[in-house]
Design an enzyme around this catalytic site. Structure first.
Site, PDB file in Angstrom:
ATOM      1  N   LYS A  21       0.808  -1.212   0.000  1.00  0.00           N
ATOM      2  CA  LYS A  21       0.000   0.000   0.000  1.00  0.00           C
ATOM      3  C   LYS A  21       0.849   1.274   0.000  1.00  0.00           C
ATOM      4  CE  LYS A  21      -4.186  -2.132   1.699  1.00  0.00           C
ATOM      5  NZ  LYS A  21      -3.782  -3.536   1.956  1.00  0.00           N
TER       6      LYS A  21
HETATM    7  C1  LIG Z   1      -4.486  -4.615   1.483  1.00  0.00           C
HETATM    8  C2  LIG Z   1      -3.741  -5.865   1.346  1.00  0.00           C
HETATM    9  C3  LIG Z   1      -4.176  -6.879   0.480  1.00  0.00           C
HETATM   10  C4  LIG Z   1      -5.449  -6.771  -0.312  1.00  0.00           C
HETATM   11  O1  LIG Z   1      -5.404  -5.749  -1.281  1.00  0.00           O
HETATM   12  P1  LIG Z   1      -6.749  -5.180  -1.895  1.00  0.00           P
HETATM   13  O2  LIG Z   1      -6.352  -4.049  -2.759  1.00  0.00           O
HETATM   14  O3  LIG Z   1      -7.597  -4.751  -0.721  1.00  0.00           O
HETATM   15  O4  LIG Z   1      -7.396  -6.292  -2.639  1.00  0.00           O
HETATM   16  C5  LIG Z   1      -3.381  -8.002   0.369  1.00  0.00           C
HETATM   17  N1  LIG Z   1      -2.248  -8.152   1.082  1.00  0.00           N
HETATM   18  C6  LIG Z   1      -1.818  -7.205   1.935  1.00  0.00           C
HETATM   19  C7  LIG Z   1      -0.574  -7.447   2.704  1.00  0.00           C
HETATM   20  C8  LIG Z   1      -2.537  -6.031   2.088  1.00  0.00           C
HETATM   21  O5  LIG Z   1      -2.096  -5.092   2.924  1.00  0.00           O
END
Ligand SMILES: *Cc1c(COP(=O)(O)O)cnc(C)c1O
Length: 460
Positions: free
Chosen positions: A110
């Site tokens: 993210k």
């Molecule tokens: C947020 C997250 C996901 C999922 O991603 P999305 O965009 O919500 O589908 C998967 N793995 C990790 C480690 C995350 O932080």
């Protein structure tokens, strides 16, 4: 480039307004009015670009209201905080390619989007002389990445709701140890869906949203999706040597944001054979793709908590395209879902879904086994989210060139890794000593009014 709403009831807006709006004012999600298509010549010209330059090329196709030099500067600055010179390197292990998205400041994918979003907000607020109060829900990773995106920035306060006790200890620490005066952590006695529903309610309260200049950082913000499109291109270039090579991307999925970015890359013309949507036991999206069954279950806690989600907030963006860009059909579908807890699809629609997507749900035992076996065979440590994607790839994409998105560093989920391998993964330097740092956090009930009052009291 103008942006429209999946619900069809806003006048088209520019990129800057789309970023500031977050959720569309008609309750829908914002989308570009068309996808820029990248021709073969451009695609080969992009092959050798370093990450930052590729990011500028991709992102600028969607932005025509920020001067190019400013946009370039914002992008460059955003990736200076990454610990790897390639930003998102690809490593080959055991027949699969691992796209490491965890070299940012909070060690999860993210950061790729939220470092940019924080800088965009700062730039746009300065330009307009306005202030913003960011309110977001997190199952763990979004919160810390958002906080790191805006900590200490002027004219921004940030309020992050997380489900109390349901994030990994390191994730909670990463959020609550940030003591900057503009950061407010709220631990909610409830699930991630409770947190997300409260946040959605605050945004749907238009007078409140207006009065306190609420801004979103959760994955409904278009700029986040856009920043994530870049690494699909970047990875594709690393694992192919010709323009035709189709690649499968295996994506551990929660809110459908990351995989939707892959769908955007595909619509732009990147040769993606399939998007493999990997879920943990919270498998509503797998049931949708494999059986046409999109019906809400209850949230199960797993070792991959960032995917412990039933209702995926970005799914609406995909539905808009599945329904041939018909806002009326999107609205109808969501009122059906609100009334009955399920959505129904035609056989023809499901056939189209399966042209672009395949899916596999991976249970707890399989996740831990995958971490253990992969470690034994390669010495490489997968985090539990990444392991879900790797297991799906091993099962559903054998024989294809496959890129597995590694969404978090294993040290963020040390308990699960230890359970699988018998050893705790070493903490990277940036997390050393985090257990001893002082913290700041408010614990609150899963009650909209309580939280709304708190935000009103602390808002800028
Ligand atoms: C947020 C997250 C996901 C999922 O991603 P999305 O965009 O919500 O589908 C998967 N793995 C990790 C480690 C995350 O932080």
């Amino acid at each position: 480039m103008k942006y429209i709403s999946t619900r069809g009831n806003i006048a088209p807006v520019g990129f800057k307004d789309a970023v500031m709006m977050g959720l569309a004012t008609d309750g829908g999600l914002l989308l570009p009015e068309r996808f820029p298509v990248i021709d073969d010549g451009t695609l080969s010209a992009w092959r050798s670009l370093p990450y930052r330059e590729l990011a500028f090329q991709v992102i600028s196709r969607f932005v025509d209201d920020i001067p190019a030099a400013d946009l370039k500067n914002l992008i460059d600055k955003s990736y200076d905080s990454f610990a790897h010179e390639e930003i998102t390197p690809v490593v080959a292990k055991n027949g699969v390619h691992i796209l490491e998205l965890f070299h940012g400041p909070t060690l999860a994918f993210k950061d790729v989007a939220l470092q940019l979003l924080g800088n965009l907000f700062e730039y746009l607020l300065k330009e307009s002389g306005r202030k913003m109060n960011i309110v977001g829900a997190t199952s763990g990773d979004t919160g810390s990445a958002a906080i790191y995106g805006v900590r200490g920035k002027e004219n921004i306060n940030i309020f992050i709701l997380h489900p109390y006790g349901k994030t990994s200890p390191i994730q909670a620490r990463q959020m609550t140890t940030v003591l900057d005066a503009n950061v407010f952590n709220i631990a909610v006695n409830g699930t991630f869906d409770d947190c997300q529903n409260i946040v959605k309610d605050l945004f749907n309260d238009l007078p409140f949203k207006e009065q306190y200049a609420l801004g979103a950082v959760n994955s409904i913000n278009w700029a986040r999706v856009l920043a994530q499109v870049v690494y699909y291109f970047y990875a594709w270039f690393r694992v192919t040597d010709s323009q035709e090579s189709p690649v499968v991307f295996s994506v551990p999925t929660g809110n459908f944001g990351d995989i939707f970015a892959g769908y955007v890359a595909k619509r732009m013309g990147l040769p993606i054979a399939k998007l493999l949507l990997a879920t943990n036991e919270n498998n509503i999206l797998t049931r949708f793709i494999n059986d046409g069954d999109y019906s809400k279950g209850s949230v199960v806690q797993t070792v991959s908590p960032s995917m412990d989600i039933q209702v995926a907030s970005n799914f609406e963006r995909y539905l808009y395209y599945l329904f041939d860009e018909s806002p009326a059909r999107v609205r109808e579908c969501f009122s059906q879902f609100a009334a009955t807890g399920r959505m129904t699809f035609t056989a023809e629609e499901l056939e189209r879904v399966r042209k672009d997507f395949a899916s596999r749900s991976v249970n707890e035992e399989e996740t831990l086994e995958t971490i253990a076996a992969f470690h034994l065979e390669t010495s490489y440590i997968l985090d539990p989210h990444t392991a879900v994607g790797v297991k799906a790839a091993q099962d559903c994409a054998a024989g294809s060139t496959v890129v597995c998105l590694a969404t978090a560093h294993p040290a963020k989920f040390a308990e699960a890794v230890e359970k699988a391998t018998g050893n705790r993964p070493p903490l990277p330097g940036s997390l050393e000593g985090i257990e001893q740092l002082p913290t700041r956090c408010e614990v609150m009930p899963a009650d909209r009014a309580t939280i709304q009052n708190y935000v009103a009291e602390k808002a800028l």
